[in-house]
Design an enzyme around this catalytic site. Structure first.
Site, short mmCIF file in Angstrom:
data_model
loop_
_atom_site.label_atom_id
_atom_site.label_comp_id
_atom_site.label_asym_id
_atom_site.label_seq_id
_atom_site.Cartn_x
_atom_site.Cartn_y
_atom_site.Cartn_z
N PRO A 186 43.01 44.90 34.21
CA PRO A 186 41.99 44.42 35.02
C PRO A 186 40.75 44.51 34.00
O PRO A 186 40.42 45.07 33.43
CB PRO A 186 41.84 45.25 36.23
CG PRO A 186 42.73 46.66 35.71
CD PRO A 186 43.36 45.95 34.53
N SER A 204 44.12 37.22 31.38
CA SER A 204 43.74 38.33 32.51
C SER A 204 42.27 37.86 33.15
O SER A 204 42.20 37.22 34.05
CB SER A 204 43.75 39.44 31.90
OG SER A 204 45.05 40.32 32.01
N ARG A 205 41.23 38.17 32.38
CA ARG A 205 39.95 37.71 32.71
C ARG A 205 38.90 37.43 31.48
O ARG A 205 39.27 38.03 30.53
CB ARG A 205 39.27 38.95 33.52
CG ARG A 205 39.91 39.09 34.96
CD ARG A 205 39.68 37.69 35.85
NE ARG A 205 39.98 37.60 37.26
CZ ARG A 205 41.13 37.30 37.63
NH1 ARG A 205 42.02 36.85 36.78
NH2 ARG A 205 41.66 37.53 39.03
N GLU A 208 33.95 30.81 32.95
CA GLU A 208 34.72 29.65 33.47
C GLU A 208 34.26 29.22 34.73
O GLU A 208 34.36 27.86 35.28
CB GLU A 208 36.17 30.12 33.57
CG GLU A 208 36.41 31.25 34.73
CD GLU A 208 37.96 31.65 34.51
OE1 GLU A 208 38.38 31.91 33.68
OE2 GLU A 208 38.25 31.86 35.94
N HIS A 268 42.63 28.62 33.96
CA HIS A 268 43.11 29.66 34.69
C HIS A 268 44.26 29.04 35.77
O HIS A 268 43.95 29.20 36.91
CB HIS A 268 41.56 30.10 35.47
CG HIS A 268 41.85 31.52 36.19
ND1 HIS A 268 40.79 32.27 36.05
CD2 HIS A 268 42.91 32.21 36.77
CE1 HIS A 268 41.36 33.63 36.51
NE2 HIS A 268 42.54 33.35 37.00
P1 NAI Z 1 48.21 45.75 37.55
O1 NAI Z 1 47.38 46.60 38.37
O2 NAI Z 1 49.70 45.85 38.03
O3 NAI Z 1 48.49 46.32 36.28
C1 NAI Z 1 47.30 46.57 35.26
C2 NAI Z 1 47.62 47.43 34.32
O4 NAI Z 1 46.40 47.45 33.43
C3 NAI Z 1 47.66 49.16 35.10
O5 NAI Z 1 48.90 49.52 34.54
C4 NAI Z 1 46.44 49.94 34.52
O6 NAI Z 1 46.90 51.32 34.24
C5 NAI Z 1 46.26 49.07 33.12
N1 NAI Z 1 44.97 49.31 32.71
C6 NAI Z 1 43.85 49.55 33.41
N2 NAI Z 1 42.68 49.92 32.68
C7 NAI Z 1 42.96 49.82 31.26
C8 NAI Z 1 42.49 49.81 30.22
N3 NAI Z 1 41.26 50.08 30.02
N4 NAI Z 1 43.37 49.67 28.93
C9 NAI Z 1 44.78 49.50 29.22
N5 NAI Z 1 45.38 49.20 30.13
C10 NAI Z 1 44.78 49.23 31.39
O7 NAI Z 1 47.75 44.32 37.58
P2 NAI Z 1 48.62 43.13 37.47
O8 NAI Z 1 48.90 42.41 38.54
O9 NAI Z 1 49.32 43.26 36.05
O10 NAI Z 1 47.56 42.13 36.78
C11 NAI Z 1 46.56 42.22 35.64
C12 NAI Z 1 45.36 41.27 35.55
O11 NAI Z 1 45.93 40.01 35.52
C13 NAI Z 1 44.86 41.11 36.85
O12 NAI Z 1 43.72 42.24 36.81
C14 NAI Z 1 44.07 39.77 36.56
O13 NAI Z 1 42.62 40.03 36.05
C15 NAI Z 1 44.82 39.12 35.93
N6 NAI Z 1 45.77 37.86 36.36
C16 NAI Z 1 45.53 36.74 35.89
C17 NAI Z 1 45.88 35.53 36.55
C18 NAI Z 1 45.91 34.17 36.07
O14 NAI Z 1 46.20 33.31 36.76
N7 NAI Z 1 45.25 34.00 34.99
C19 NAI Z 1 46.64 35.66 37.87
C20 NAI Z 1 46.80 37.31 38.15
C21 NAI Z 1 46.47 38.17 37.76
#
Ligand code: NAI
Length: 333
Positions: free
Chosen positions: A205, A232-233, A262, A294
């Protein structure tokens, strides 16, 4: 419940109307901002997406005009000031999981396109140019892929990488050695990951700690010719440093579904306008950059799940369940 759905497109309307049972839904293509917040007068709640601006000025207007619920129809929550929302007494919910595979599959689609230069090959053959010069890629098999963030999407991404026979190393402070073993990946520290990965993919995130996690120092540490994938972002990557690393040839290529700035451009057709964002224009000029707007979430399955969960969050609010997200983990409390 009467809900104004901001930044809505036809695909949002279709999935929300399919999932709706009794709410009054109004769709607007406008993004939420301090100016557009007043459009929600007379609504009980608003639903927002990734590029809406839910900072104090907009939240304050919403509260003043009687809106009490904000439903994020996405997993990330960096676009909202959660503590301002809490102080104003606004209930906030999100869709923590809808289809991790949708995003992971798109990340791989970008990676494969970048590596095998599908974007360039496609343009060439449409122009009658069937030459293969300059289109040489590499096998993913046995290459080392560094995954930063192995939550729901990162794990789905690792499963796909396993199918390609890649060596997977993960940096995620939240992943225990036991969980890493269960999903058959190697845990490593961030420096090792930067230095030894052929490809790096971001699945963490965006927050104050992770902003520009890919900066000049990180890029300098990467192997010459490495690829960066970001679904991700945008602000996880310092765009100026990314451009310099691409210009120097140190970074082999970037596959991006997100971009730091974006907000003003993504999701809309600007093809007849002069692009004002010079960094974006520069990125689009690189033959070894592939960029989508995105769209990693954009599958039928994900859209249906997003609509279902968002509306069930609204129902929970209607029944008196007041939810807040914590900035720390995005968990409902
Ligand atoms: P999640 O919460 O299941 O996983 C995020 C992981 O990142 C967690 O395991 C956490 O421990 C880890 N994390 C947190 N801080 C960290 C750091 N400093 N270094 C390494 N790992 C770290 O979230 P999920 O569902 O996997 O989504 C991840 C991201 O994907 C979202 O936050 C969002 O920004 C992005 N996303 C993008 C989309 C798109 O359409 N492009 C759609 C959905 C999500």
């Amino acid at each position: 419940m009467k809900i104004l759905i901001y930044d809505a497109r036809d695909y949002d309307r279709e999935s929300f109307e399919r999932a709706n049972v009794g709410h009054q839904l109004v769709f607007t293509p406008k993004k939420l901002s301090a100016e557009t917040a007043k459009d929600a007068e007379g609504f009980d709640g608003v639903c927002i997406f990734v590029n809406d601006q839910a900072q104090f000025p907009a939240l304050n207007v919403l509260k003043q005009i009687g809106v009490n619920w904000i439903g994020l129809r996405c997993a990330g929550f960096n676009q909202i000031d959660l503590s301002a929302a809490k102080n104003l007494g606004l209930s906030v919910s999100r869709v923590p999981e809808y289809s991790p595979e949708a995003v992971a599959e798109h990340a791989f689609a970008l990676l494969l396109s970048l590596n095998r230069q599908i974007h360039r090959a496609h343009s060439r053959v449409r122009e009658g140019n069937f030459s293969l010069e300059g289109l040489v890629g590499f096998n993913l098999h046995k290459k080392t892929i560094g995954v930063i963030g192995a939550g729901k999407i990162g794990k789905a991404f690792c499963r796909i990488a396993q199918g390609f026979g890649m060596v997977i190393q993960v940096f995620d402070p939240g992943l225990t050695p036991q969980s890493a073993k269960e999903i058959n990946v190697k845990l490593c520290d961030l420096l090792t990951l930067f230095k030894s990965s052929d490809i790096i993919s971001l699945h963490l995130p965006l927050n104050e700690q992770t902003k520009h996690i890919i900066n000049k120092e990180a890029l300098d540490m990467m192997k010459r010719g490495a690829f960066l994938v970001n679904t991700s972002r945008g602000a996880l990557v310092d765009t100026s440093s990314l451009i310099l690393a691409l210009k120097s040839g140190h970074l082999g290529g970037a596959a991006l579904d997100v971009y730091e700035e974006e907000g003003p451009v993504f999701f809309d057709d600007h093809s007849a306008e002069i692009l004002q964002d010079d960094q974006l224009a520069r990125l689009l000029m690189f033959p070894n950059v592939i960029l989508t707007s995105h769209q990693a979430f954009l599958t039928h399955e994900a859209l249906d799940e997003i609509a279902l969960v968002t509306l069930s969050n609204a129902e929970r609010f209607e029944k008196g369940e007041w939810t807040h997200l914590t900035a720390k983990q995005g968990k409902l409390v």
